[in-house]
Design an enzyme around this catalytic site. Structure first.
Site, PDB file in Angstrom:
ATOM      1  N   THR A 341       0.858  -1.192   0.000  1.00 35.19           N
ATOM      2  CA  THR A 341       0.000   0.000   0.000  1.00 35.19           C
ATOM      3  C   THR A 341       0.887   1.233   0.000  1.00 35.19           C
ATOM      4  OG1 THR A 341      -1.806  -1.112   1.132  1.00 35.19           O
ATOM      5  CG2 THR A 341      -1.776   1.310   1.275  1.00 35.19           C
ATOM      6  N   PHE A 343       1.293   5.065   0.852  1.00 33.03           N
ATOM      7  CA  PHE A 343       0.722   6.067   1.745  1.00 33.03           C
ATOM      8  C   PHE A 343       1.292   7.433   1.383  1.00 33.03           C
ATOM      9  CE2 PHE A 343      -1.382   3.599   5.121  1.00 33.03           C
ATOM     10  CZ  PHE A 343      -0.929   2.315   4.823  1.00 33.03           C
TER      11      PHE A 343
HETATM   12  O1  LIG Z   1      -7.193  -0.527   8.221  1.00 35.36           O
HETATM   13  C1  LIG Z   1      -6.003  -0.336   8.262  1.00 35.36           C
HETATM   14  O2  LIG Z   1      -5.178  -0.940   8.960  1.00 35.36           O
HETATM   15  C2  LIG Z   1      -5.498   0.741   7.422  1.00 35.36           C
HETATM   16  O3  LIG Z   1      -4.462   1.247   7.679  1.00 35.36           O
HETATM   17  C3  LIG Z   1      -6.264   1.065   6.173  1.00 35.36           C
HETATM   18  C4  LIG Z   1      -5.710   0.294   4.996  1.00 35.36           C
HETATM   19  C5  LIG Z   1      -6.314   0.892   3.744  1.00 35.36           C
HETATM   20  O4  LIG Z   1      -7.164   1.816   3.817  1.00 35.36           O
HETATM   21  O5  LIG Z   1      -5.923   0.444   2.672  1.00 35.36           O
HETATM   22  C6  LIG Z   1      -4.270   0.456   4.869  1.00 35.36           C
HETATM   23  C7  LIG Z   1      -3.469  -0.501   4.365  1.00 35.36           C
HETATM   24  C8  LIG Z   1      -4.059  -1.742   3.854  1.00 35.36           C
HETATM   25  O6  LIG Z   1      -4.199  -1.621   2.460  1.00 35.36           O
HETATM   26  C9  LIG Z   1      -5.317  -2.067   4.474  1.00 35.36           C
HETATM   27  C10 LIG Z   1      -6.088  -1.085   5.048  1.00 35.36           C
END
Ligand SMILES: O=C(O)C(=O)C[C@]1(C(=O)O)C=C[C@@H](O)C=C1
Length: 463
Positions: A341, A343
């Protein structure tokens, strides 16, 4: 062990917040306004002297000081070149508005502070959201006050908001969505290793925390290698006047968690964030588990632990397992090993573009004629050999999109503009480079709306 962790947003939405001490601030500000007004009745104070006096005397916080100046400037008292006169009632309403905004800001800060993992927030604490007649005004004023601080002629003195704030650590305060143990928290710590992370529930809250100067940065997920873009955060970037100042690529390793002693076979349902569920979709269907979406992965773990749900699993991080006392039934539960992911880190002030390091610039454009203009828009990069790392279209179909109108003379106004298409584009160049500057100059002729969301160092994933 169940922690009574409640991210701010769900606390604010599910319960409400009562704060004492309101009248203290109200009386203080009003009496100060009274004396300033009486004084000004007798002397022809020029606008600048009066506002300096107001700013210096009335408030003790940078934001509230600016808000005082903003209110005084916008009330009839401060007309350009006229000696101060005006209507006392305006001053009174301005002071009560500012005071309650100031109190609200203190309150949000105390909630954020109380959410730290060390202090379990007792769910029994009665919280009554402070309703003030000027609520709407405060909401408007709560929009990027700190952005305006950069416009003030001289730095404002800060007397320290409260004794506790003065004691607070000097670590960078980084707001992130979700609860303690969310992947966003891991991203915040990767982006700013020594930071003080602030779990903030829904995506909107980190943006507001940064605008209210209650946090120095916010870290938000923007896209995942499996689930794609998180459009909500793109929209929030347009609705807030913050700047992208960095990015981190976080390998996300999901664990299937359950109440201690529970086996995988006993699990009928699995809770998690929608993005996390989509990243584990095949594994979930292979095991015949029913996915159910909640606010974030850590909230899923906390729900299972707090309610002792023996037939329900949670997809969350290994840290969430430790925080909320759950067993890791299966680690690396994501469907693809390269699950990553991206950020973004946002701040009140932009990063000064530099050359000499790999940079990325993120923009958003609107094209009246949609894909017809897209070719012309992309050509401005292709003809300059500028590589695009992302292009994402967001058809608006006349759905009004609310943006903070940067160019509006009316301060901080939220205008709702209708666009046929929005395109988010990331490209590998720094705005310090002539090529990038010329590309955007040419793009402005094609696009009906263009916003640079930020220019920042690229996070090049380790090979
Ligand atoms: O729910 C979490 O732990 C988050 O940080 C959110 C979140 C997202 O929104 O994508 C962040 C990383 C992952 O892809 C899964 C969930």
């Amino acid at each position: 062990m169940a922690l009574n962790h409640t991210p701010i947003a769900s606390m604010a939405s599910a319960e409400s917040i009562t704060f004492c001490g309101h009248s203290k601030f109200q009386l203080g500000a009003e009496s100060l306004f009274d004396s300033c007004f009486k004084l000004s009745k007798n002397e022809s104070f020029h606008r600048q002297e009066k506002s300096k006096m107001l700013v210096a005397a009335t408030c003790t916080t940078r934001e509230a000081q600016f808000a005082v100046r903003k209110a005084s400037v916008s009330t009839p008292i401060f007309k350009e070149t006229h000696p101060v006169g005006g209507h006392f009632a305006d001053w009174r309403s301005a002071s009560s508005t500012l005071t309650s905004k100031w109190v609200k800001q203190l309150e949000i800060e105390s909630i954020i502070r109380n959410l730290q993992p060390a202090n379990a927030v007792h769910s029994s604490s009665s919280l009554q959201l402070l309703k003030t007649g000027s609520g709407g005004c405060i909401a408007k004023m709560a929009l990027p006050i700190s952005r305006r601080l950069s416009d003030l002629p001289q730095p404002l003195s800060i007397n320290g908001l409260t004794a506790s704030r003065a004691k607070r650590s000097t670590a960078l305060r980084v707001a992130h969505p979700g609860a303690a143990g969310a992947h966003s928290e891991a991203a915040a710590n990767k982006a700013y290793p020594e930071c003080e992370s602030l779990p903030c529930g829904k995506f909107e809250v980190p943006f507001e925390a940064v605008e209210l100067c209650l946090a120095d940065r916010a870290v938000l997920p923007i896209e995942n290698s499996v689930g794609g873009s998180i459009h909500k955060n793109y929209d929030l970037l347009l609705q807030h006047r913050l700047h992208i100042v960095g990015e981190v690529q976080l390998p996300v390793r999901h664990c299937l968690l359950a109440i201690p002693g529970t086996t995988k076979k006993e699990l009928k349902r699995v809770l998690s964030h929608p993005q996390a569920l989509s990243q584990c979709e095949h594994n979930l269907s292979r095991l015949g588990m029913i996915p159910e979406a909640v606010n974030d992965t850590a909230a899923a773990a906390r729900l299972v632990a707090a309610n002792n749900l023996r037939d329900t699993g949670a997809i969350a991080s290994s840290r969430a397992a430790r925080l909320y006392g759950l067993d890791i039934v299966q680690s690396d539960f994501q469907d693809y090993s390269g699950n990553t992911t991206r950020f973004l880190m946002v701040a009140r002030e932009p990063v000064i573009p530099e050359t000499g390091r790999k940079s990325k610039t993120s923009i958003v454009i609107a094209l009246e004629n949609g894909s017809e203009d897209l070719f012309r828009a992309l050509a401005v990069f292709a003809l300059r050999n500028i590589n695009l790392t992302k292009i994402e279209s967001r058809p608006q179909r006349r759905k009004p999109l609310h943006v903070v109108d940067k160019d509006s003379k009316v301060e901080h106004c939220m205008t709702s503009k209708c666009f046929e298409y929005l395109f988010y584009i990331d490209f590998e160049a720094s705005m310090a480079e002539r090529q990038a500057q010329n590309a955007l100059k040419e793009l402005e002729e094609v696009a009906s709306f263009l916003r640079v969301l930020g220019c920042y160092p690229m996070d090049v994933p380790a090979i």
